[in-house]
Scaffold this motif. Structure first.
Motif, PDB file in Angstrom:
ATOM      1  N   THR A 212       0.816  -1.204   0.000  1.00 54.21           N
ATOM      2  CA  THR A 212       0.000   0.000   0.000  1.00 54.21           C
ATOM      3  C   THR A 212       0.849   1.254   0.000  1.00 54.21           C
ATOM      4  O   THR A 212       1.845   1.350   0.703  1.00 54.21           O
ATOM      5  N   GLY A 213       0.464   2.214  -0.831  1.00 55.24           N
ATOM      6  CA  GLY A 213       0.956   3.577  -0.784  1.00 55.24           C
ATOM      7  C   GLY A 213       2.441   3.789  -0.682  1.00 55.24           C
ATOM      8  O   GLY A 213       3.232   3.094  -1.301  1.00 55.24           O
ATOM      9  N   HIS A 214       2.811   4.785   0.130  1.00 56.56           N
ATOM     10  CA  HIS A 214       4.210   5.156   0.291  1.00 56.56           C
ATOM     11  C   HIS A 214       5.007   4.031   0.957  1.00 56.56           C
ATOM     12  O   HIS A 214       4.454   3.208   1.688  1.00 56.56           O
ATOM     13  N   PRO A 215       6.325   4.016   0.732  1.00 56.75           N
ATOM     14  CA  PRO A 215       7.180   3.062   1.455  1.00 56.75           C
ATOM     15  C   PRO A 215       7.048   3.260   2.962  1.00 56.75           C
ATOM     16  O   PRO A 215       6.807   4.378   3.423  1.00 56.75           O
ATOM     17  N   LYS A 216       7.213   2.179   3.693  1.00 54.58           N
ATOM     18  CA  LYS A 216       7.119   2.225   5.149  1.00 54.58           C
ATOM     19  C   LYS A 216       8.512   2.085   5.746  1.00 54.58           C
ATOM     20  O   LYS A 216       9.324   1.299   5.270  1.00 54.58           O
ATOM     21  N   GLY A 217       8.763   2.830   6.814  1.00 55.83           N
ATOM     22  CA  GLY A 217      10.054   2.768   7.479  1.00 55.83           C
ATOM     23  C   GLY A 217      10.082   1.658   8.514  1.00 55.83           C
ATOM     24  O   GLY A 217       9.435   1.761   9.561  1.00 55.83           O
ATOM     25  N   ALA A 218      10.829   0.591   8.239  1.00 56.84           N
ATOM     26  CA  ALA A 218      10.942  -0.532   9.174  1.00 56.84           C
ATOM     27  C   ALA A 218      12.010  -0.197  10.208  1.00 56.84           C
ATOM     28  O   ALA A 218      13.168   0.025   9.866  1.00 56.84           O
ATOM     29  N   VAL A 219      11.620  -0.181  11.486  1.00 50.85           N
ATOM     30  CA  VAL A 219      12.513   0.263  12.564  1.00 50.85           C
ATOM     31  C   VAL A 219      13.166  -0.939  13.228  1.00 50.85           C
ATOM     32  O   VAL A 219      12.494  -1.763  13.842  1.00 50.85           O
ATOM     33  N   SER A 220      14.477  -1.019  13.113  1.00 49.29           N
ATOM     34  CA  SER A 220      15.202  -2.137  13.698  1.00 49.29           C
ATOM     35  C   SER A 220      16.020  -1.692  14.905  1.00 49.29           C
ATOM     36  O   SER A 220      16.376  -0.519  15.043  1.00 49.29           O
ATOM     37  N   THR A 221      16.316  -2.660  15.756  1.00 51.17           N
ATOM     38  CA  THR A 221      17.124  -2.402  16.944  1.00 51.17           C
ATOM     39  C   THR A 221      18.518  -2.999  16.771  1.00 51.17           C
ATOM     40  O   THR A 221      18.774  -3.763  15.840  1.00 51.17           O
ATOM     41  N   HIS A 222      19.401  -2.649  17.681  1.00 52.80           N
ATOM     42  CA  HIS A 222      20.754  -3.217  17.669  1.00 52.80           C
ATOM     43  C   HIS A 222      20.681  -4.736  17.801  1.00 52.80           C
ATOM     44  O   HIS A 222      21.345  -5.471  17.062  1.00 52.80           O
ATOM     45  N   ARG A 223      19.884  -5.228  18.740  1.00 55.31           N
ATOM     46  CA  ARG A 223      19.781  -6.664  18.969  1.00 55.31           C
ATOM     47  C   ARG A 223      19.276  -7.382  17.710  1.00 55.31           C
ATOM     48  O   ARG A 223      19.741  -8.470  17.375  1.00 55.31           O
ATOM     49  N   ALA A 224      18.313  -6.775  17.027  1.00 53.61           N
ATOM     50  CA  ALA A 224      17.715  -7.421  15.860  1.00 53.61           C
ATOM     51  C   ALA A 224      18.749  -7.656  14.763  1.00 53.61           C
ATOM     52  O   ALA A 224      18.830  -8.747  14.178  1.00 53.61           O
ATOM     53  N   ILE A 225      19.554  -6.644  14.477  1.00 58.85           N
ATOM     54  CA  ILE A 225      20.573  -6.783  13.428  1.00 58.85           C
ATOM     55  C   ILE A 225      21.608  -7.827  13.835  1.00 58.85           C
ATOM     56  O   ILE A 225      21.977  -8.708  13.042  1.00 58.85           O
ATOM     57  N   ILE A 226      22.065  -7.762  15.061  1.00 60.07           N
ATOM     58  CA  ILE A 226      23.084  -8.697  15.539  1.00 60.07           C
ATOM     59  C   ILE A 226      22.550 -10.128  15.541  1.00 60.07           C
ATOM     60  O   ILE A 226      23.294 -11.082  15.260  1.00 60.07           O
ATOM     61  N   SER A 227      21.261 -10.304  15.813  1.00 53.70           N
ATOM     62  CA  SER A 227      20.669 -11.644  15.797  1.00 53.70           C
ATOM     63  C   SER A 227      20.785 -12.279  14.417  1.00 53.70           C
ATOM     64  O   SER A 227      21.060 -13.484  14.295  1.00 53.70           O
ATOM     65  N   THR A 228      20.569 -11.494  13.383  1.00 56.37           N
ATOM     66  CA  THR A 228      20.741 -11.999  12.022  1.00 56.37           C
ATOM     67  C   THR A 228      22.192 -12.368  11.754  1.00 56.37           C
ATOM     68  O   THR A 228      22.491 -13.456  11.240  1.00 56.37           O
ATOM     69  N   LEU A 229      23.101 -11.486  12.104  1.00 57.52           N
ATOM     70  CA  LEU A 229      24.522 -11.720  11.812  1.00 57.52           C
ATOM     71  C   LEU A 229      25.041 -12.967  12.516  1.00 57.52           C
ATOM     72  O   LEU A 229      25.791 -13.755  11.928  1.00 57.52           O
ATOM     73  N   PHE A 230      24.617 -13.182  13.769  1.00 57.94           N
ATOM     74  CA  PHE A 230      25.094 -14.355  14.502  1.00 57.94           C
ATOM     75  C   PHE A 230      24.430 -15.638  14.009  1.00 57.94           C
ATOM     76  O   PHE A 230      25.036 -16.712  14.048  1.00 57.94           O
ATOM     77  N   SER A 231      23.199 -15.532  13.536  1.00 56.51           N
ATOM     78  CA  SER A 231      22.546 -16.711  12.957  1.00 56.51           C
ATOM     79  C   SER A 231      23.291 -17.159  11.703  1.00 56.51           C
ATOM     80  O   SER A 231      23.542 -18.353  11.512  1.00 56.51           O
ATOM     81  N   TRP A 232      23.638 -16.207  10.853  1.00 56.17           N
ATOM     82  CA  TRP A 232      24.404 -16.544   9.653  1.00 56.17           C
ATOM     83  C   TRP A 232      25.780 -17.092  10.010  1.00 56.17           C
ATOM     84  O   TRP A 232      26.248 -18.053   9.405  1.00 56.17           O
ATOM     85  N   THR A 233      26.424 -16.475  10.995  1.00 57.59           N
ATOM     86  CA  THR A 233      27.762 -16.925  11.393  1.00 57.59           C
ATOM     87  C   THR A 233      27.720 -18.362  11.899  1.00 57.59           C
ATOM     88  O   THR A 233      28.604 -19.174  11.607  1.00 57.59           O
ATOM     89  N   LEU A 234      26.678 -18.696  12.659  1.00 60.40           N
ATOM     90  CA  LEU A 234      26.531 -20.062  13.163  1.00 60.40           C
ATOM     91  C   LEU A 234      26.377 -21.061  12.019  1.00 60.40           C
ATOM     92  O   LEU A 234      27.066 -22.087  11.992  1.00 60.40           O
ATOM     93  N   ILE A 235      25.509 -20.778  11.058  1.00 60.13           N
ATOM     94  CA  ILE A 235      25.270 -21.734   9.978  1.00 60.13           C
ATOM     95  C   ILE A 235      26.493 -21.862   9.078  1.00 60.13           C
ATOM     96  O   ILE A 235      26.836 -22.952   8.608  1.00 60.13           O
TER      97      ILE A 235
END
Length: 572
Positions: A212-235
């Motif tokens: 819908t309509g205009h792009p939406k700003g997805a708000v991320s936290t420090h923990r959220a970004i790091i959770s992705t990076l560590f998940s990838w690092t583990l695999i």
């Protein structure tokens, strides 16, 4: 399931249980109890500091410029000082980045997060109207931009009260525009910022095109970004150990890990899987002014690139380059893809042409900080139509029907994802947040899929009205809305059609107002003035009669899409 897959899964569990780095605990986040990495860096500033362990190894290469990890960390510390002392940026304040993939993008992002501010990476393709919307919506006061983006943002400067910092365009200097190079030259080396930052503080706002309509700003936290990076690092760690267990320890490579930055940094694939993972892995990033397959081949040979990640179009263009055999690509180990699905036949062609290199693909969304599923190596070759298995250990995945009930294995359902990697919501859009995120923490991806007996996901449809063109999400609603602003347009329907190179291309059928007959070229030119060029339909038809309807009175978009595919002689 292959032996390598089985051993990898076993090692994931072993590492979780025995390596403190990958230990998992339960924690309540925004009212939901989730699995989290117990010993991960608390903030992105702590993660950036990890880059110091790579010392004087190359980190960034751009043309003749070369920066080590230590140099980038020092430049980021200096720019942190500029932000806090010169620009008076407070904790939690939004700071926008709008530029090409220059070294300054990476340095600015590092500095913004390190002072507890919120980075707002902006889509470099946006028009002046789109930049004005994103800046007003996010409330960013300070903007770091290159010449092209400065010119598009400048008209909104006075209205929005923006402080502009120009990168690589000293001629832009004025009493209202500061020059990055001058600010840095006037700043002696500084220690890292020590402002208190909490793991669940806001870190980024990335704009994403939804249905819908205009792009939406997805708000991320420090923990959220790091959770992705560590998940990838583990695999990645588990896969490497599994390969060694089955095939023996390979000879140590003579090359530093190195990758090409082929994707804009304002996308999670470019920012997270290429940039931020390189901080953890001591990987050299080679930046380019723009994508060019011939230059990519030259740089793979010159810089001894070991890992290539891009939208599927890019590896396809390398594969089909008439000069591909002229270059030494022996350092390259894998061809990754993100941002869009890679056609199955491309996977087979890649493995046939490069039998010693592993193709791979990742599935994720801006709202999940790119975490979702991974498919690579022989698993990908044997299941090229699958987006992969959900990535352990903190991400949860389930498929549900229209009533929200989990479907059985093999049945179709919408993919829902939960975990600390999810963004906390959409900036200033509580209704959109409530529609996409459940009270139990599940995110509705809008992707319809089924799961096979080994847990591999196969995406078969999209519930949200978006088109993914070469890795760029396009809201059909946004393009339709832009078309409605043309005085000769009565109604419009926008949809995706198959495209071998880009995955999908945009099509549109327009009904003209009585007595009007705008040409497709006229409408495309009109759109280009208001929305980014990648959103302008590749195929556009104009008709005099009303668009067809379904029983409810809505426009029969599926019928129009089927008609267009047949008209273009394409295969759905």
């Amino acid at each position: 399931m292959t032996e390598l897959e089985q051993v990898t899964d076993q090692l994931v569990e072993h590492l979780r249980a025995n390596e403190p780095m990958f230990a998992v605990a339960r924690k309540e986040i925004r009212g939901v109890e989730l699995n989290v990495f117990a010993n991960a860096p608390a903030t992105m500033r702590d993660l950036f500091a990890f880059g110091a362990t790579h010392g004087d190894l190359d980190f960034l290469v751009y043309n003749d410029e070369r920066y080590s990890f230590n140099q980038v960390l020092q430049l980021a510390a200096n720019f942190s000082h500029v932000l806090t002392e010169t620009c008076k940026v407070e904790k939690g304040e939004r700071v926008a980045i709008a530029m090409r993939n220059y070294p300054e993008w990476i340095i600015s992002f590092m500095a913004i997060l390190s002072v507890g501010a919120v980075a707002v990476p902006m889509n470099g393709w946006w028009t002046a109207e789109e930049f004005a919307y994103g800046l007003e919506d996010s409330g960013a006061r300070v903007v770091i931009a290159d010449k092209e983006r400065i010119e598009r943002i400048r008209p909104a400067q006075d209205k929005l009260g923006l402080s502009l910092i120009a990168v690589r365009c000293s001629e832009a200097k004025s009493d209202k525009i500061a020059i990055y190079e001058e600010l840095m030259a006037a700043t002696p080396d500084q220690p890292p910022c020590d402002r208190p930052i909490d793991p669940d503080d806001d870190a980024t706002i990335l704009y994403t095109s939804g249905s819908t309509g205009h792009p939406k700003g997805a708000v991320s936290t420090h923990r959220a970004i790091i959770s992705t990076l560590f998940s990838w690092t583990l695999i990645v760690t588990a896969r490497k150990l599994a390969d060694e267990k089955i095939n023996g320890t390979p000879e140590e490579s003579e090359y530093q890990p190195a990758t090409l930055m082929t994707i804009p940094l304002f996308h999670v694939t470019g920012c997270h899987s290429i940039y931020l993972m390189s901080v953890l892995g001591g990987r050299k990033i080679v930046l380019t002014y723009k994508w060019d397959p011939e230059e990519a081949l030259q740089l793979i040979e010159k810089e001894r690139i070991t890992s290539f990640t891009g939208v599927p179009t890019m590896s396809f263009e390398i594969l089909n380059s008439p000069n591909v055999d002229k270059y030494d690509l022996s350092s390259l180990r894998d061809f990754g893809a993100g941002g869009a699905a890679r056609p199955a036949k491309h996977v087979a062609l890649l493995k046939e042409k490069f039998p010693d290199k592993d193709p791979g693909s990742g599935y994720g969304l801006t709202e999940t900080n790119a975490l979702g599923a991974i498919n690579f190596g022989d698993s990908y070759v044997s299941r090229p139509g699958s987006t992969g298995k959900p990535t352990p250990p903190v991400l949860e995945c389930k498929l549900v029907d229209e009533d929200g009930q989990e479907v059985k294995q093999g049945e179709r359902g919408e993919i829902l994802l939960r975990g600390p990697q999810n963004v906390r919501g959409y900036w200033n859009k509580p209704e959109a947040t409530a529609a996409a995120f459940t009270s139990e923490g599940w995110f509705h991806t809008g992707d319809i899929a089924y799961q096979d007996e080994d847990g591999y996901l196969y995406i078969v449809d999209r519930a949200k009205d978006i088109v993914i063109r070469g890795g760029e999400n396009i809201s059909c609603n946004e393009v339709e809305s832009a078309l409605f602003h043309h005085p000769d347009v009565l109604e419009a329907s926008v949809f995706g059609v198959p495209d071998e190179r880009l995955g999908e291309a945009l099509g549109a059928v327009v009904a003209a107002k009585p007595g009007k007959n705008p040409s497709p070229e006229e409408l495309k030119s009109f759109l280009a003035q208001h929305i980014a060029k990648f959103k302008v339909p590749s195929y556009l038809w104009v008709q005099q009669e009303q668009l067809p309807r379904i029983a409810t009175g809505k426009i029969a978009k599926k019928d129009l899409k089927a008609w267009a595919i047949e008209e273009l002689n394409l295969t759905a």
